[in-house]
Write a protein that holds these residues in place. Structure first.
Motif, PDB file in Angstrom:
ATOM      1  N   ASP A 263       0.806  -1.215   0.000  1.00 43.49           N
ATOM      2  CA  ASP A 263       0.000   0.000   0.000  1.00 43.49           C
ATOM      3  C   ASP A 263       0.841   1.268   0.000  1.00 43.49           C
ATOM      4  O   ASP A 263       0.335   2.355  -0.315  1.00 43.49           O
ATOM      5  N   GLU A 264       2.099   1.164   0.391  1.00 44.40           N
ATOM      6  CA  GLU A 264       2.996   2.322   0.406  1.00 44.40           C
ATOM      7  C   GLU A 264       3.872   2.354  -0.850  1.00 44.40           C
ATOM      8  O   GLU A 264       4.856   3.086  -0.884  1.00 44.40           O
ATOM      9  N   TRP A 265       3.511   1.548  -1.863  1.00 44.72           N
ATOM     10  CA  TRP A 265       4.235   1.472  -3.124  1.00 44.72           C
ATOM     11  C   TRP A 265       5.661   0.943  -2.948  1.00 44.72           C
ATOM     12  O   TRP A 265       6.557   1.281  -3.716  1.00 44.72           O
ATOM     13  N   ARG A 266       5.846   0.109  -1.895  1.00 44.15           N
ATOM     14  CA  ARG A 266       7.141  -0.533  -1.683  1.00 44.15           C
ATOM     15  C   ARG A 266       7.125  -1.921  -2.330  1.00 44.15           C
ATOM     16  O   ARG A 266       6.115  -2.611  -2.328  1.00 44.15           O
ATOM     17  N   PHE A 267       8.277  -2.310  -2.859  1.00 39.76           N
ATOM     18  CA  PHE A 267       8.421  -3.647  -3.436  1.00 39.76           C
ATOM     19  C   PHE A 267       8.436  -4.677  -2.306  1.00 39.76           C
ATOM     20  O   PHE A 267       9.239  -4.581  -1.374  1.00 39.76           O
ATOM     21  N   ARG A 268       7.521  -5.652  -2.371  1.00 36.85           N
ATOM     22  CA  ARG A 268       7.476  -6.728  -1.390  1.00 36.85           C
ATOM     23  C   ARG A 268       7.996  -8.040  -1.963  1.00 36.85           C
ATOM     24  O   ARG A 268       8.432  -8.905  -1.213  1.00 36.85           O
ATOM     25  N   TYR A 269       7.906  -8.170  -3.245  1.00 32.64           N
ATOM     26  CA  TYR A 269       8.416  -9.385  -3.875  1.00 32.64           C
ATOM     27  C   TYR A 269       8.783  -9.039  -5.317  1.00 32.64           C
ATOM     28  O   TYR A 269       8.074  -8.291  -6.003  1.00 32.64           O
ATOM     29  N   VAL A 270       9.892  -9.616  -5.787  1.00 34.28           N
ATOM     30  CA  VAL A 270      10.324  -9.457  -7.174  1.00 34.28           C
ATOM     31  C   VAL A 270      10.895 -10.795  -7.626  1.00 34.28           C
ATOM     32  O   VAL A 270      11.770 -11.348  -6.952  1.00 34.28           O
ATOM     33  N   ASN A 271      10.398 -11.346  -8.741  1.00 35.69           N
ATOM     34  CA  ASN A 271      10.965 -12.603  -9.220  1.00 35.69           C
ATOM     35  C   ASN A 271      12.241 -12.330 -10.019  1.00 35.69           C
ATOM     36  O   ASN A 271      12.618 -11.172 -10.271  1.00 35.69           O
ATOM     37  N   SER A 272      12.915 -13.394 -10.422  1.00 41.47           N
ATOM     38  CA  SER A 272      14.209 -13.239 -11.088  1.00 41.47           C
ATOM     39  C   SER A 272      14.070 -12.512 -12.426  1.00 41.47           C
ATOM     40  O   SER A 272      14.923 -11.703 -12.793  1.00 41.47           O
ATOM     41  N   SER A 273      12.982 -12.793 -13.160  1.00 35.56           N
ATOM     42  CA  SER A 273      12.763 -12.069 -14.417  1.00 35.56           C
ATOM     43  C   SER A 273      12.551 -10.587 -14.150  1.00 35.56           C
ATOM     44  O   SER A 273      12.970  -9.731 -14.940  1.00 35.56           O
ATOM     45  N   GLY A 274      11.876 -10.284 -13.021  1.00 36.55           N
ATOM     46  CA  GLY A 274      11.677  -8.890 -12.644  1.00 36.55           C
ATOM     47  C   GLY A 274      12.994  -8.195 -12.353  1.00 36.55           C
ATOM     48  O   GLY A 274      13.177  -7.015 -12.685  1.00 36.55           O
ATOM     49  N   GLU A 275      13.918  -8.919 -11.710  1.00 39.84           N
ATOM     50  CA  GLU A 275      15.241  -8.348 -11.456  1.00 39.84           C
ATOM     51  C   GLU A 275      15.912  -7.938 -12.766  1.00 39.84           C
ATOM     52  O   GLU A 275      16.456  -6.833 -12.883  1.00 39.84           O
ATOM     53  N   ARG A 276      15.875  -8.853 -13.728  1.00 43.15           N
ATOM     54  CA  ARG A 276      16.545  -8.560 -14.997  1.00 43.15           C
ATOM     55  C   ARG A 276      15.872  -7.401 -15.726  1.00 43.15           C
ATOM     56  O   ARG A 276      16.542  -6.550 -16.297  1.00 43.15           O
TER      57      ARG A 276
END
Length: 723
Positions: free
Chosen positions: A188-201
């Motif tokens: 809700d605060e626009w913080r990243f809570r999860y990112v998959n490996s494709s998202g990292e790239r």
């Protein structure tokens, strides 16, 4: 009936002792307390039972760690979570650590120490090695209680098995990690809570730097874009968003973005659609190329049609100039070259009507103002296109005089000079000018312009050849027609108009001469055909007719009879129509003249009397054309006319029209002559006409442009008597 005690009477008796009264009250209160305790106990047992059932159903076990004695108590449910029985658990904190997987010891110890130091909340999730050898995940929560000195003396809490949740999360993580597209979760605060490996790239940051970071701070360039609008809109109204976006790191990458709002935040998925976009772009480019090709073919066809629809050089070029602007540039000039030394700008056009006069003025000045090394002369010499960048400055350097000022006023940015070529020679050039804001011509456009220029060059060369051939044909035709003889009492005017098609001399002819008898003979005829043999036959027939009429002094019918006999004997294989008329003046009445005439299948002459009346001079019976039957009998007809009468002879090119009945053409001719007679009246004797004006006006009204067929006209006027 039971008597009620009067308080006053009771009060008059000796009062009971206080000891007795207190004993009775104590007994009553004790009974009430017992009943209350019994009810409370019953409620407590019920609550405890419900709690126990809930804990058992939820698989939750409780623990109580007394820090003063070090005793750690676990209930049966917690022992079951760890897979132990009461005898297997010693009740010490060390016994707990014995069953925690060694890799998790530090994390659990850190959480316990933090709770004890602050007398606060304890929370930890760790793996345990059960008594049956299985490894399970356990989540524990508790609270540290403080003693009188403020230090923790006790830790109470509960724990439950989270292995199934962990397995579900692990499965979800595996799914998300193996997804081909980028995925991340924003809270809700626009913080990243999860990112998959494709998202990292895709995002270009390692996961450790992304998780916990704020989207707008890590990626400030998306603020104010469609990305921000879509994300905030999805969170605001709870509806998913889907859109396409180009990668900020690689312009060749395109993503389809899906954003789903949910209780855990905003889930965002990026699907790489680069291949699809590239395929669409290629398909779009192919369509545009096909459309451009169709437009080019259509333009080529249209220009070709317009150039071939007229053989007038100037008109063809003017039509070409208007096709080129604004298709290729802001304005253009078209230059004709006679021999690469005599140049002439014959067409100028600007897309802006207010600047066309300026372009025309520049066209009138530039040829004489160009230096020998100018781009235009280079194009004409080499026969190759020339590109002139920075056109205003480049061209003014090779200009002199007022042309420089006019060009600066027009201020072109770029110019293209393209030669017009035909049959191995350069016949002219097209110069296209691009003003500021116009993009340079692409390879396809320049190639099309070269094609158009070559097509124009061929059309212009054909038009020039046509004009030369037509001039030759007309000169030849006229050379075969000698000037008419003029007599003292007649005025004769002749006109010959060649057909529009070049190099086709015709068989139309006329003649006027005086016989030894003093009679004036006029003749007009048309040998069938439009070629050199027809012209040759026309010349032979005309010469024979003149010779026969002069030597025999015969009447018109006798002359045509002899002509047909001579033609047959001399094997002049031709068919022709003809009218021959002879003007015979009466000695008895000088005011009357006899017109003796014969008609061999020709159109009837027109007779204009001094009073202005107009009529056709027609025979009761038509006679055969020349060349069909040498034995045909020819007949002379006579008509007496007053002085001032005009006889008009003509060939069929004056009246015949495709798809129109000949009689209608004759009617139109009579009507036109009737209208023009009043205009051709002179101030001389009554009935006198200006024959030159009459014939010229008649040709103008009866023809619109070059005719399809040759036209010969011969007008004879009997001069009115003086006084």
């Amino acid at each position: 009936m039971t008597d009620r005690l009067d308080p006053d009477l009771v009060g008059s008796e000796p009062a009971a002792s206080d000891d007795v009264t207190g004993s009775i009250g104590a007994v009553g209160r004790g009974a009430q307390v017992e009943r209350a305790l019994a009810a409370l106990t019953q409620q407590y047992e019920a609550d405890r039972l419900r709690w126990q059932l809930a804990v058992t159903a939820g698989g939750v076990g409780s623990f109580d760690w007394d820090l003063r004695t070090g005793r750690l108590d676990w209930d049966d449910q917690l022992l079951a979570v760890f897979g132990l029985d009461r005898a297997q658990f010693s009740g010490a904190i060390e016994a707990f650590y014995e069953h925690v997987v060694a890799d998790d010891h530090a994390r659990v110890a850190e959480a316990l120490e933090a709770a004890l130091e602050t007398c606060g909340q304890y929370e930890a999730e760790y793996r345990v090695l059960r008594g049956d050898g299985a490894v399970r995940w356990v989540k524990a929560r508790g609270v540290a209680l403080a003693g009188p000195d403020g230090r923790a003396t006790r830790l109470l809490g509960a724990a439950y098995d989270t292995t199934s949740e962990r397995d579900a999360e692990a499965r979800m993580d595996r799914v998300l990690e193996t997804m081909p597209g980028a995925f991340f979760l924003l809270d809700d605060e626009w913080r990243f809570r999860y990112v998959n490996s494709s998202g990292e790239r895709m995002l270009g940051f390692p996961r450790d730097e992304l998780v916990g970071g704020t989207l707008w701070e890590l990626f400030p360039f998306v603020v104010g874009t469609e990305v921000e609008d879509s994300y905030r809109g999805a969170v605001r109204d709870g509806h998913p968003r889907m859109f396409e976006v180009r990668s900020s790191r690689d312009p060749d990458l395109w993503y389809e973005v899906r954003a789903w709002p949910g209780p855990d935040g905003l889930s965002v998925y990026f699907d790489d659609i680069s291949e699809r976009r590239h395929a669409l772009d290629e398909a779009r480019a192919a369509r545009e190329l096909e459309q451009a090709s169709s437009r080019r073919l259509a333009l080529l066809s249209e220009v070709g049609d317009h150039l071939s629809s007229t053989l007038e050089t100037e008109e063809a070029v003017r039509r070409l100039a208007r096709h080129l602007v604004p298709t290729f540039g802001s304005w253009c000039l078209v230059t004709m070259s006679e021999d690469q030394r005599h140049l002439r700008d014959i067409a100028a056009w600007h897309e802006d009507p207010t600047r066309r006069a300026t372009v025309t003025r520049y066209a009138s000045l530039r040829i004489d103002s160009l230096a020998p090394d100018a781009y235009l002369f280079r194009t004409l010499r080499t026969g190759e296109p020339v590109v002139v960048p920075d056109a205003t400055e480049s061209i003014t350097r090779v200009l002199t005089g007022g042309a420089r000022d006019v060009l600066r006023d027009l201020a072109p940015r770029t110019a293209y000079a393209v030669p017009m070529r035909s049959r191995g020679r350069t016949v002219g050039a097209i110069t296209i000018f691009l003003d500021e804001g116009w993009p340079d011509l692409g390879t396809e456009d320049l190639a099309l312009l070269v094609q158009l220029a070559d097509r124009a060059g061929l059309a212009l060369e054909n038009a020039r050849l046509y004009e030369r051939q037509r001039e030759i044909a007309v000169a030849l035709q006229r050379s075969l027609l000698s000037a008419p003889a003029q007599s003292e009492d007649l005025d004769v005017v002749v006109r010959y108009v060649a057909a529009a098609e070049a190099a086709q001399v015709g068989g139309d002819w006329y003649d006027a001469f005086v016989q030894p008898s003093g009679h004036t003979v006029v003749a007009i005829g048309d040998v069938m055909g439009h070629d050199t043999p027809a012209a040759a036959a026309m010349s032979q027939l005309r010469t024979l007719l003149r010779g026969i009429a002069h030597t025999t002094s015969g009447t018109p019918a006798e002359v045509l009879t002899a002509l047909e006999s001579a033609s047959s004997a001399l094997r002049i294989d031709a068919m022709a129509t003809a009218v021959v008329a002879r003007f015979e003046t009466s000695d008895e009445d000088p005011g009357l003249t006899t017109v003796r005439w014969t008609n061999a299948g020709h159109l009837p002459p027109i007779l204009v009397r001094p009073d202005g009346s107009v009529s056709l001079l027609e025979a009761e019976r038509a006679e055969l054309v020349l060349g069909l039957d040498p034995g045909t009998t020819r007949t002379d007809r006579t008509t007496s006319v007053p002085r001032g009468t005009t006889l008009l002879l003509y060939t069929d090119g004056l009246v015949e029209r495709r798809g129109e009945h000949l009689r209608r053409g004759l009617t139109r001719l009579v009507d036109e002559v009737t209208r023009l007679v009043s205009l051709a009246r002179t101030s001389g004797p009554a009935g006198a006409l200006d024959l030159e004006r009459l014939v010229d006006d008649l040709l103008g009204r009866m023809t619109a442009g070059p005719p399809d067929d040759d036209i010969a006209v011969l007008a004879v006027q009997l001069r009115p008597l003086a006084g």
